[in-house]
Write an enzyme that holds these catalytic residues in place. Structure first.
Site, PDB file in Angstrom:
ATOM      1  N   ASP A 220     -31.825 -23.367  -9.788  1.00  0.00           N
ATOM      2  CA  ASP A 220     -33.165 -23.585  -9.215  1.00  0.00           C
ATOM      3  C   ASP A 220     -34.174 -22.578  -9.791  1.00  0.00           C
ATOM      4  O   ASP A 220     -35.381 -22.773  -9.669  1.00  0.00           O
ATOM      5  CB  ASP A 220     -33.109 -23.459  -7.686  1.00  0.00           C
ATOM      6  CG  ASP A 220     -32.517 -22.128  -7.231  1.00  0.00           C
ATOM      7  OD1 ASP A 220     -31.658 -21.570  -7.940  1.00  0.00           O
ATOM      8  OD2 ASP A 220     -32.926 -21.635  -6.163  1.00  0.00           O
TER       9      ASP A 220
ATOM     10  N   ALA B  36     -21.459 -18.434 -17.139  1.00  0.00           N
ATOM     11  CA  ALA B  36     -22.868 -18.092 -17.354  1.00  0.00           C
ATOM     12  C   ALA B  36     -23.044 -16.585 -17.283  1.00  0.00           C
ATOM     13  O   ALA B  36     -22.171 -15.874 -16.775  1.00  0.00           O
ATOM     14  CB  ALA B  36     -23.747 -18.745 -16.280  1.00  0.00           C
TER      15      ALA B  36
ATOM     16  N   LEU C  94     -17.505 -20.604  -9.145  1.00  0.00           N
ATOM     17  CA  LEU C  94     -17.318 -22.047  -9.266  1.00  0.00           C
ATOM     18  C   LEU C  94     -15.974 -22.360  -9.917  1.00  0.00           C
ATOM     19  O   LEU C  94     -15.254 -23.258  -9.462  1.00  0.00           O
ATOM     20  CB  LEU C  94     -18.475 -22.655 -10.084  1.00  0.00           C
ATOM     21  CG  LEU C  94     -18.354 -24.144 -10.377  1.00  0.00           C
ATOM     22  CD1 LEU C  94     -18.283 -24.969  -9.086  1.00  0.00           C
ATOM     23  CD2 LEU C  94     -19.536 -24.631 -11.238  1.00  0.00           C
TER      24      LEU C  94
ATOM     25  N   TYR D  95     -33.482 -14.577 -16.557  1.00  0.00           N
ATOM     26  CA  TYR D  95     -32.311 -15.421 -16.240  1.00  0.00           C
ATOM     27  C   TYR D  95     -32.716 -16.898 -16.203  1.00  0.00           C
ATOM     28  O   TYR D  95     -32.077 -17.731 -16.854  1.00  0.00           O
ATOM     29  CB  TYR D  95     -31.718 -14.973 -14.891  1.00  0.00           C
ATOM     30  CG  TYR D  95     -30.724 -15.938 -14.299  1.00  0.00           C
ATOM     31  CD1 TYR D  95     -29.440 -16.075 -14.823  1.00  0.00           C
ATOM     32  CD2 TYR D  95     -31.067 -16.735 -13.190  1.00  0.00           C
ATOM     33  CE1 TYR D  95     -28.524 -16.968 -14.271  1.00  0.00           C
ATOM     34  CE2 TYR D  95     -30.163 -17.625 -12.636  1.00  0.00           C
ATOM     35  CZ  TYR D  95     -28.896 -17.742 -13.177  1.00  0.00           C
ATOM     36  OH  TYR D  95     -27.997 -18.638 -12.637  1.00  0.00           O
TER      37      TYR D  95
ATOM     38  N   ASP E   3     -14.561 -17.299 -25.571  1.00  0.00           N
ATOM     39  CA  ASP E   3     -15.903 -16.713 -25.466  1.00  0.00           C
ATOM     40  C   ASP E   3     -16.902 -17.764 -25.966  1.00  0.00           C
ATOM     41  O   ASP E   3     -16.877 -18.133 -27.145  1.00  0.00           O
ATOM     42  CB  ASP E   3     -15.952 -15.440 -26.331  1.00  0.00           C
ATOM     43  CG  ASP E   3     -17.330 -14.798 -26.334  1.00  0.00           C
ATOM     44  OD1 ASP E   3     -18.267 -15.370 -25.739  1.00  0.00           O
ATOM     45  OD2 ASP E   3     -17.462 -13.727 -26.950  1.00  0.00           O
TER      46      ASP E   3
ATOM     47  N   LYS F 185     -31.528 -19.928 -18.731  1.00  0.00           N
ATOM     48  CA  LYS F 185     -30.850 -21.136 -18.226  1.00  0.00           C
ATOM     49  C   LYS F 185     -31.643 -22.390 -18.597  1.00  0.00           C
ATOM     50  O   LYS F 185     -31.058 -23.416 -18.926  1.00  0.00           O
ATOM     51  CB  LYS F 185     -30.682 -21.044 -16.698  1.00  0.00           C
ATOM     52  CG  LYS F 185     -29.729 -19.963 -16.206  1.00  0.00           C
ATOM     53  CD  LYS F 185     -28.273 -20.205 -16.563  1.00  0.00           C
ATOM     54  CE  LYS F 185     -27.657 -21.342 -15.811  1.00  0.00           C
ATOM     55  NZ  LYS F 185     -26.218 -21.496 -16.115  1.00  0.00           N
TER      56      LYS F 185
HETATM   57  N1  LIG Z   1     -24.517 -17.378  -8.363  1.00  0.00           N
HETATM   58  C1  LIG Z   1     -25.607 -18.029  -7.971  1.00  0.00           C
HETATM   59  O1  LIG Z   1     -26.254 -17.699  -6.954  1.00  0.00           O
HETATM   60  C2  LIG Z   1     -26.095 -19.216  -8.759  1.00  0.00           C
HETATM   61  C3  LIG Z   1     -27.276 -19.872  -8.336  1.00  0.00           C
HETATM   62  C4  LIG Z   1     -27.705 -20.979  -9.060  1.00  0.00           C
HETATM   63  C5  LIG Z   1     -26.978 -21.411 -10.170  1.00  0.00           C
HETATM   64  N2  LIG Z   1     -25.865 -20.747 -10.561  1.00  0.00           N
HETATM   65  C6  LIG Z   1     -25.132 -21.217 -11.739  1.00  0.00           C
HETATM   66  O2  LIG Z   1     -23.877 -21.711 -11.293  1.00  0.00           O
HETATM   67  C7  LIG Z   1     -22.899 -21.511 -12.320  1.00  0.00           C
HETATM   68  C8  LIG Z   1     -21.672 -20.821 -11.750  1.00  0.00           C
HETATM   69  O3  LIG Z   1     -22.090 -19.550 -11.271  1.00  0.00           O
HETATM   70  P1  LIG Z   1     -21.062 -18.548 -10.589  1.00  0.00           P
HETATM   71  O4  LIG Z   1     -21.783 -17.852  -9.490  1.00  0.00           O
HETATM   72  O5  LIG Z   1     -19.775 -19.238 -10.308  1.00  0.00           O
HETATM   73  O6  LIG Z   1     -20.862 -17.508 -11.764  1.00  0.00           O
HETATM   74  P2  LIG Z   1     -20.015 -16.166 -11.802  1.00  0.00           P
HETATM   75  O7  LIG Z   1     -19.171 -16.031 -10.576  1.00  0.00           O
HETATM   76  O8  LIG Z   1     -20.934 -15.069 -12.163  1.00  0.00           O
HETATM   77  O9  LIG Z   1     -19.030 -16.447 -13.019  1.00  0.00           O
HETATM   78  C9  LIG Z   1     -19.514 -16.623 -14.288  1.00  0.00           C
HETATM   79  C10 LIG Z   1     -18.340 -16.564 -15.236  1.00  0.00           C
HETATM   80  O10 LIG Z   1     -18.886 -16.749 -16.549  1.00  0.00           O
HETATM   81  C11 LIG Z   1     -18.001 -16.136 -17.414  1.00  0.00           C
HETATM   82  N3  LIG Z   1     -18.642 -15.771 -18.670  1.00  0.00           N
HETATM   83  C12 LIG Z   1     -19.682 -14.927 -18.885  1.00  0.00           C
HETATM   84  N4  LIG Z   1     -19.936 -14.817 -20.196  1.00  0.00           N
HETATM   85  C13 LIG Z   1     -19.040 -15.613 -20.836  1.00  0.00           C
HETATM   86  C14 LIG Z   1     -18.778 -15.917 -22.192  1.00  0.00           C
HETATM   87  N5  LIG Z   1     -19.491 -15.368 -23.170  1.00  0.00           N
HETATM   88  N6  LIG Z   1     -17.778 -16.785 -22.480  1.00  0.00           N
HETATM   89  C15 LIG Z   1     -17.027 -17.327 -21.505  1.00  0.00           C
HETATM   90  N7  LIG Z   1     -17.215 -17.079 -20.192  1.00  0.00           N
HETATM   91  C16 LIG Z   1     -18.205 -16.213 -19.874  1.00  0.00           C
HETATM   92  C17 LIG Z   1     -17.483 -14.897 -16.720  1.00  0.00           C
HETATM   93  O11 LIG Z   1     -16.164 -14.789 -17.184  1.00  0.00           O
HETATM   94  P3  LIG Z   1     -15.245 -13.469 -17.110  1.00  0.00           P
HETATM   95  O12 LIG Z   1     -15.112 -13.174 -15.655  1.00  0.00           O
HETATM   96  O13 LIG Z   1     -13.966 -13.932 -17.725  1.00  0.00           O
HETATM   97  O14 LIG Z   1     -15.969 -12.397 -17.873  1.00  0.00           O
HETATM   98  C18 LIG Z   1     -17.593 -15.235 -15.239  1.00  0.00           C
HETATM   99  O15 LIG Z   1     -16.323 -15.399 -14.630  1.00  0.00           O
HETATM  100  C19 LIG Z   1     -23.613 -20.760 -13.440  1.00  0.00           C
HETATM  101  O16 LIG Z   1     -24.059 -21.663 -14.400  1.00  0.00           O
HETATM  102  C20 LIG Z   1     -24.818 -20.147 -12.750  1.00  0.00           C
HETATM  103  O17 LIG Z   1     -25.889 -19.938 -13.641  1.00  0.00           O
HETATM  104  C21 LIG Z   1     -25.395 -19.666  -9.879  1.00  0.00           C
END
Ligand SMILES: NC(=O)c1ccc[n+]([C@@H]2O[C@H](COP(=O)([O-])OP(=O)(O)OC[C@H]3O[C@@H](n4cnc5c(N)ncnc54)[C@H](OP(=O)(O)O)[C@@H]3O)[C@@H](O)[C@H]2O)c1
Length: 286
Positions: free
Chosen positions: A105, A63, A13, A128, A39, A132
């Site tokens: 979801d 996340a 995202l 997870y 962080d 959330k």
């Molecule tokens: N992926 C899915 O299928 C899905 C489905 C439903 C909802 N969501 C939600 O949508 C949102 C975006 O998801 P996404 O898929 O874009 O996530 P993602 O690609 O896994 O990226 C999450 C990012 O969070 C960062 N992060 C983790 N721990 C951290 C910390 N302690 N401090 C600061 N940053 C931290 C990581 O940073 P670094 O890379 O710098 O370590 C990573 O780049 C999240 O809230 C997720 O729960 C995702």
């Protein structure tokens, strides 16, 4: 010029917001942070960052997203998805920053034949989802001026996701089994990024929980079939039951979310998942 802080700038995202940021550069100054630069599990880092930067909007795109690993890393999942979110909500409250937080979801158990609305009963079936949900609760408790967007089955051209995994497997295998009894709504993270910017630009803000995804519902199997079709793959896909494909974390059977609240409140019309998927596969096939 209003300031937008995007936390989790290296995630799917985060990268999608970075991609469209230039379209908004006349009105907004964007700052993207990652886990190295900010962080969210460190309250001190958050407080001093907000003190120095005083953002008008904070988008939490960060996340702990490892659904299966979370089953054995509960503490870590809660530290990022609940404690970290609470620190951000508090900082947003203290510095009068509009907080836009993203959830999932997976806060639902999936035992429904209908779509879930925003105020439906939550009952996550994995760590997870639990972490959330705790994050949602803490954010709204600490700072009622929080906008939470629950999304589902997120993919994009960035980072790891189902679409990229499928394309990779299609190039290595002749046949693949995919779960066909779990229903949900795939969401292109680029559409979510656009929806977030629409909310930021809305003259009037309504706070609370909103559902945002592409529509209508489908299964992982049908999703995979479309990825194959759009990428021109001839792989043979076989439907599997959840029992035939056990994973460390249980997934909801049907986590389809109703999308009318965000449509009515913010005039955001969700796109058909097949159209959004086709755009992503096209980018990835270049
Ligand atoms: N992926 C899915 O299928 C899905 C489905 C439903 C909802 N969501 C939600 O949508 C949102 C975006 O998801 P996404 O898929 O874009 O996530 P993602 O690609 O896994 O990226 C999450 C990012 O969070 C960062 N992060 C983790 N721990 C951290 C910390 N302690 N401090 C600061 N940053 C931290 C990581 O940073 P670094 O890379 O710098 O370590 C990573 O780049 C999240 O809230 C997720 O729960 C995702």
């Amino acid at each position: 010029m209003k300031k937008i802080l995007v936390i989790g700038g290296n995630g799917q995202l985060g990268n999608c917001i970075r991609k469209i940021a230039p379209d908004f550069e006349l009105d907004y100054e964007f700052t993207f942070t990652d886990s190295q630069t900010l962080d969210i599990t460190s309250e001190d880092q958050i407080t001093s960052f907000f003190y120095d930067n005083k953002p008008d909007f904070c988008i939490n795109a960060s996340a702990y997203t490892a659904v299966d690993l979370a089953e054995t890393e509960k503490e870590k999942a809660f530290r990022v998805n609940a404690e970290g979110v609470a620190y951000l909500a508090q900082a947003c409250k203290d510095f009068k920053t509009t907080f836009i937080h993203v959830s999932t979801d997976y806060v639902f158990d999936g035992e429904t034949n209908l779509c879930y609305s925003e105020d439906d009963f939550t009952s996550p079936i994995g760590v997870y989802g639990e972490s959330k949900l705790k994050g949602e609760e803490l954010a709204l408790e600490i700072n009622p001026k929080t906008i939470i967007l629950r999304t589902s089955w997120l993919y994009s051209e960035f980072n790891k996701n189902f679409v990229k995994t499928m394309l990779n497997l299609f190039s290595q295998k002749d046949e693949l089994g995919i779960v066909s009894d779990q229903f949900g709504q795939p969401t292109n993270a680029n559409d979510l990024a656009e929806a977030i910017m629409n909310i930021i630009e809305a003259p009037q803000k309504t706070y609370g929980i909103f559902h945002f995804s592409n529509y209508p519902e489908t299964t992982w199997f049908e999703f995979a079939k479309k990825i194959a079709e759009f990428s021109g793959s001839t792989i043979k896909l076989n439907p599997l039951t959840t029992e035939q494909y056990p994973t460390p974390a249980k997934r909801p059977k049907r986590s389809t979310m109703c999308l009318d609240k965000i449509e009515e409140t913010y005039k955001i019309e969700p796109k058909h998942w097949e159209n959004s998927l086709e755009e992503c596969v096209e980018i990835l096939s270049k």
